[in-house]
Design a protein around this motif. Structure first.
Motif, PDB file in Angstrom:
ATOM      1  N   ALA A 194      15.010 -11.461   0.572  1.00  0.00           N
ATOM      2  CA  ALA A 194      14.354 -11.252  -0.546  1.00  0.00           C
ATOM      3  C   ALA A 194      14.758  -9.513  -0.962  1.00  0.00           C
ATOM      4  O   ALA A 194      15.030  -8.947  -0.123  1.00  0.00           O
ATOM      5  N   LYS A 195      14.457  -9.349  -2.226  1.00  0.00           N
ATOM      6  CA  LYS A 195      14.816  -7.954  -2.713  1.00  0.00           C
ATOM      7  C   LYS A 195      13.867  -7.468  -3.713  1.00  0.00           C
ATOM      8  O   LYS A 195      12.897  -8.346  -4.160  1.00  0.00           O
ATOM      9  N   ILE A 196      13.762  -6.241  -3.975  1.00  0.00           N
ATOM     10  CA  ILE A 196      12.839  -5.739  -5.135  1.00  0.00           C
ATOM     11  C   ILE A 196      13.483  -6.068  -6.376  1.00  0.00           C
ATOM     12  O   ILE A 196      14.907  -5.568  -6.511  1.00  0.00           O
TER      13      ILE A 196
ATOM     14  N   ASN B  72      15.364  -5.839  -9.802  1.00  0.00           N
ATOM     15  CA  ASN B  72      16.226  -5.002 -10.508  1.00  0.00           C
ATOM     16  C   ASN B  72      16.764  -3.978  -9.706  1.00  0.00           C
ATOM     17  O   ASN B  72      17.336  -2.761 -10.277  1.00  0.00           O
ATOM     18  N   THR B  73      16.717  -4.012  -8.473  1.00  0.00           N
ATOM     19  CA  THR B  73      17.513  -3.124  -7.585  1.00  0.00           C
ATOM     20  C   THR B  73      18.438  -3.948  -6.532  1.00  0.00           C
ATOM     21  O   THR B  73      18.188  -5.163  -6.550  1.00  0.00           O
ATOM     22  N   ASP B  74      19.079  -3.283  -5.672  1.00  0.00           N
ATOM     23  CA  ASP B  74      19.763  -4.167  -4.627  1.00  0.00           C
ATOM     24  C   ASP B  74      19.229  -3.955  -3.113  1.00  0.00           C
ATOM     25  O   ASP B  74      19.900  -4.033  -2.168  1.00  0.00           O
ATOM     26  N   HIS B  75      17.977  -3.264  -3.150  1.00  0.00           N
ATOM     27  CA  HIS B  75      17.273  -3.142  -1.773  1.00  0.00           C
ATOM     28  C   HIS B  75      16.786  -4.435  -1.146  1.00  0.00           C
ATOM     29  O   HIS B  75      16.055  -5.094  -1.828  1.00  0.00           O
ATOM     30  N   PHE B  76      17.515  -5.179   0.030  1.00  0.00           N
ATOM     31  CA  PHE B  76      16.811  -6.246   0.203  1.00  0.00           C
ATOM     32  C   PHE B  76      16.290  -6.301   1.554  1.00  0.00           C
ATOM     33  O   PHE B  76      16.560  -5.159   2.402  1.00  0.00           O
ATOM     34  N   GLY B  77      15.333  -7.326   1.704  1.00  0.00           N
ATOM     35  CA  GLY B  77      14.865  -7.111   3.421  1.00  0.00           C
ATOM     36  C   GLY B  77      14.554  -8.687   3.699  1.00  0.00           C
ATOM     37  O   GLY B  77      15.163  -9.688   2.987  1.00  0.00           O
ATOM     38  N   SER B  78      13.840  -9.001   4.715  1.00  0.00           N
ATOM     39  CA  SER B  78      13.606 -10.411   5.046  1.00  0.00           C
ATOM     40  C   SER B  78      12.063 -10.553   4.843  1.00  0.00           C
ATOM     41  O   SER B  78      11.122  -9.879   5.009  1.00  0.00           O
ATOM     42  N   LEU B  79      11.841 -11.749   4.340  1.00  0.00           N
ATOM     43  CA  LEU B  79      10.496 -12.228   3.916  1.00  0.00           C
ATOM     44  C   LEU B  79       9.944 -13.150   5.159  1.00  0.00           C
ATOM     45  O   LEU B  79      10.501 -13.964   5.439  1.00  0.00           O
ATOM     46  N   VAL B  80       8.926 -12.744   5.726  1.00  0.00           N
ATOM     47  CA  VAL B  80       8.353 -13.356   6.798  1.00  0.00           C
ATOM     48  C   VAL B  80       6.854 -13.550   6.563  1.00  0.00           C
ATOM     49  O   VAL B  80       6.438 -13.071   5.774  1.00  0.00           O
ATOM     50  N   TRP B  81       6.177 -14.331   7.735  1.00  0.00           N
ATOM     51  CA  TRP B  81       4.840 -14.372   7.329  1.00  0.00           C
ATOM     52  C   TRP B  81       4.078 -13.901   8.539  1.00  0.00           C
ATOM     53  O   TRP B  81       4.225 -14.359   9.740  1.00  0.00           O
ATOM     54  N   ASP B  82       3.051 -13.390   8.587  1.00  0.00           N
ATOM     55  CA  ASP B  82       2.137 -12.778   9.890  1.00  0.00           C
ATOM     56  C   ASP B  82       1.023 -13.775  10.216  1.00  0.00           C
ATOM     57  O   ASP B  82       0.222 -13.487  11.070  1.00  0.00           O
ATOM     58  N   MET B  83       1.112 -14.956   9.536  1.00  0.00           N
ATOM     59  CA  MET B  83       0.025 -16.081   9.890  1.00  0.00           C
ATOM     60  C   MET B  83      -1.497 -15.803   9.586  1.00  0.00           C
ATOM     61  O   MET B  83      -2.240 -16.578   9.946  1.00  0.00           O
ATOM     62  N   LYS B  84      -1.649 -14.994   8.703  1.00  0.00           N
ATOM     63  CA  LYS B  84      -2.932 -14.453   8.287  1.00  0.00           C
ATOM     64  C   LYS B  84      -3.606 -15.069   7.200  1.00  0.00           C
ATOM     65  O   LYS B  84      -4.474 -16.015   7.128  1.00  0.00           O
ATOM     66  N   ARG B  85      -2.960 -14.697   5.966  1.00  0.00           N
ATOM     67  CA  ARG B  85      -3.623 -15.171   4.868  1.00  0.00           C
ATOM     68  C   ARG B  85      -2.492 -16.286   4.172  1.00  0.00           C
ATOM     69  O   ARG B  85      -1.272 -15.854   4.124  1.00  0.00           O
TER      70      ARG B  85
ATOM     71  N   LYS C 244      11.877   3.904  -3.434  1.00  0.00           N
ATOM     72  CA  LYS C 244      10.569   4.028  -4.301  1.00  0.00           C
ATOM     73  C   LYS C 244       9.735   2.984  -4.526  1.00  0.00           C
ATOM     74  O   LYS C 244      10.437   2.243  -5.090  1.00  0.00           O
ATOM     75  N   LEU C 245       8.616   2.682  -3.860  1.00  0.00           N
ATOM     76  CA  LEU C 245       7.822   1.396  -4.364  1.00  0.00           C
ATOM     77  C   LEU C 245       6.681   1.725  -5.073  1.00  0.00           C
ATOM     78  O   LEU C 245       5.922   3.065  -4.823  1.00  0.00           O
ATOM     79  N   THR C 246       6.148   0.751  -5.829  1.00  0.00           N
ATOM     80  CA  THR C 246       4.852   1.144  -6.623  1.00  0.00           C
ATOM     81  C   THR C 246       4.184  -0.248  -6.395  1.00  0.00           C
ATOM     82  O   THR C 246       4.613  -1.422  -6.231  1.00  0.00           O
ATOM     83  N   VAL C 247       3.147  -0.456  -6.085  1.00  0.00           N
ATOM     84  CA  VAL C 247       1.968  -1.652  -5.878  1.00  0.00           C
ATOM     85  C   VAL C 247       2.071  -2.214  -7.160  1.00  0.00           C
ATOM     86  O   VAL C 247       2.051  -1.675  -8.293  1.00  0.00           O
ATOM     87  N   GLY C 248       2.567  -3.570  -7.221  1.00  0.00           N
ATOM     88  CA  GLY C 248       2.750  -4.311  -8.291  1.00  0.00           C
ATOM     89  C   GLY C 248       4.128  -4.452  -8.832  1.00  0.00           C
ATOM     90  O   GLY C 248       4.542  -5.343  -9.404  1.00  0.00           O
ATOM     91  N   ASP C 249       5.093  -4.006  -8.049  1.00  0.00           N
ATOM     92  CA  ASP C 249       6.525  -4.212  -8.161  1.00  0.00           C
ATOM     93  C   ASP C 249       6.764  -5.858  -7.828  1.00  0.00           C
ATOM     94  O   ASP C 249       6.018  -6.268  -7.220  1.00  0.00           O
ATOM     95  N   THR C 250       7.809  -6.314  -8.496  1.00  0.00           N
ATOM     96  CA  THR C 250       7.872  -7.988  -8.142  1.00  0.00           C
ATOM     97  C   THR C 250       9.131  -8.055  -7.252  1.00  0.00           C
ATOM     98  O   THR C 250       9.925  -7.242  -7.092  1.00  0.00           O
ATOM     99  N   ILE C 251       8.892  -8.871  -6.228  1.00  0.00           N
ATOM    100  CA  ILE C 251       9.774  -9.289  -5.254  1.00  0.00           C
ATOM    101  C   ILE C 251      10.338 -10.863  -5.782  1.00  0.00           C
ATOM    102  O   ILE C 251       9.737 -11.575  -6.255  1.00  0.00           O
TER     103      ILE C 251
END
Lengths: 169, 272
Positions: B166-168, B170-183, B197-204
């Motif tokens: 997954a990535k943020i 409109n950028t090319d910064h990508f990472g892995s989407l995982v789940w911590d089993m909580k919510r 640079k990240l902001t709360v509310g950015d779309t993934i």
């Protein structure tokens, strides 16, 4: 009489599996509580039946619920454990009484029945959630799930138990 | 010899217990490390049909909301279509398409366990096979894991084994989407370097590094973010667009070139 109780157990088995997978697996109380009422099968199962058959049947019950809920063999492992431990738990709860021929679950006191059911549920849930989460780092999560789910399971089992209680003869 | 037989007879219940326990632990642990078990999944004929029958009844209770969702999606797609401008020709040559889409219906959903699986009513006869992506009108849902003739199980993104590129947006910064089993409404995006640079509310959205999902399928928005223990990567909480508790209609995405990509990647030696 024997064929009658045999028949009753088959019906119970099928009904409990269906009720579990079609109703209680989808309950999701507070997002995570899915009570496991099928434990009642082990609570109701005749005491003096062949023990190996009982263990095999419990495994079968667990594995059929696993089929429906994509949970590998978690239900099978935990149901198997309480099936194996049931005589020990009964000895603990009812004392030496339960080894007599005339022993009947319906003749015991209410408190004893509830304690018996509670112990079955706690052991079952402990095994189930420990295997499901499979890491001691999440011990608090396991404990939370055991206690919350266990309480709801107990409540529902008691309700079902009084609704469909075995007739006093 | 006699003593051995005596031993077996005496402890036959215990031995039976140990045997069955090893069988079930075997199934459990095997699927912890690798895939969901081939045999113990709800895509087989019996369980699939029972779940479908029950679902046929319960779908009637959500028809209004489901229609509304489909209308919303149609509106969004029409918006896109009308604003694209003049199109004189659309390529409809099916050999040139990268992705083909199949629709399906969820007949069993779960979201409260550490490893959640969803069962859908499409299988091999509808040319649905393992490792295809599953999305809804709002965002991604998971990846097909097992199939039978008429049913398939989907490894939900709410699964501790799930790992999706997954990535943020409109950028090319990508990472892995995982789940911590909580919510069930929050998943985690890890491995985003701290210089981003990240902001709360950015779309993934989904990244282009996967051969399963097309790029830019919405996932969720950033709910909060922290640096991880080594202080070099973010670990980001992502609030999902999808309401994972209420899913009816899904789309199954098949990348026509996936086998080719995978075959090529398997040939190429990798460092790790």
């Amino acid at each position: 009489m024997i064929s009658n109780s045999y028949f009753l157990n088959v019906i119970r088995f099928l009904l409990l599996v269906l009720v579990q997978v079609l109703v209680f697996n989808r309950l999701n109380f507070f997002g995570f509580i899915n009570p496991m009422v099928y434990i009642l099968f082990l609570y109701w199962y005749p005491i003096k039946e062949h023990r190996a058959a009982f263990i095999g049947l419990a495994f079968l019950l667990g594995i059929s619920i696993d089929f429906f809920s994509d949970s590998m063999a978690l239900h099978a492992a935990s149901t198997l454990t309480i099936a194996y431990m049931r005589p020990a738990i009964m000895r603990f709860v009812f004392g030496v009484n339960f080894e007599f021929q005339s022993f009947k679950l319906s003749n015991t006191t209410r408190i004893q029945q509830i304690t018996f059911l509670t112990l079955l549920i706690i052991v079952h849930h402990l095994v189930f959630f420990t295997l499901e989460i499979f890491s001691l780092a999440n011990f608090l999560l396991i404990l939370k799930k055991v206690l919350a789910t266990g309480a709801v399971t107990l409540l529902l089992c008691l309700l079902f138990g009084s609704l469909f209680s075995v007739r006093k003869e | 010899m006699q003593q051995i037989i005596h031993f077996v007879i005496r402890y036959k219940n215990f031995l039976l217990y140990i045997f069955l326990m090893i069988v079930s632990l075997g199934f459990t642990i095997q699927s912890h490390s690798y895939h969901q078990s081939r045999f113990f999944n709800s895509s087989n004929w019996l369980t699939g049909n029972i779940l479908e029958t029950s679902n046929n009844v319960s779908t009637y209770f959500g028809l209004d909301a489901e229609n509304q969702k489909l209308m919303d999606e149609n509106r969004r797609l029409r918006d896109l279509l009308f604003n694209v401008g003049e199109i004189d020709s659309i390529v409809i040559d099916s050999t040139q398409r990268t992705y083909t889409i199949t629709t399906g219906r969820v007949i069993k959903n779960s979201f409260s366990e550490p490893r959640n699986y969803i069962t859908i009513d499409k299988g091999e006869e509808d040319s649905v096979n393992g490792d295809m992506g599953v999305i809804t009108s709002k965002g991604i849902l998971g990846i097909i894991e097992n199939t039978s003739n008429h049913f398939a199980t989907v490894q939900s993104i709410l699964n501790e084994k799930s790992n999706i590129n997954a990535k943020i947006k409109n950028t090319d910064h990508f990472g892995s989407l995982v789940w911590d089993m909580k919510r069930y409404d929050v998943v985690q995006l890890i491995d985003i370097p701290r210089l981003v640079k990240l902001t709360v509310g950015d779309t993934i959205v989904t990244g282009g590094m996967s051969s399963i999902f097309p790029e830019n399928i919405p996932i969720g928005t950033i709910r909060k973010f922290d640096l991880n223990s080594s202080n070099s990567f973010y670990s980001i909480d992502v609030a999902l667009f999808n309401d994972m508790t209420n899913i009816k209609n899904v789309y199954i995405v098949n990348n026509e070139y996936r086998e080719e990509i995978e075959a090529l990647e398997n040939q190429t030696p990798s460092d790790d």
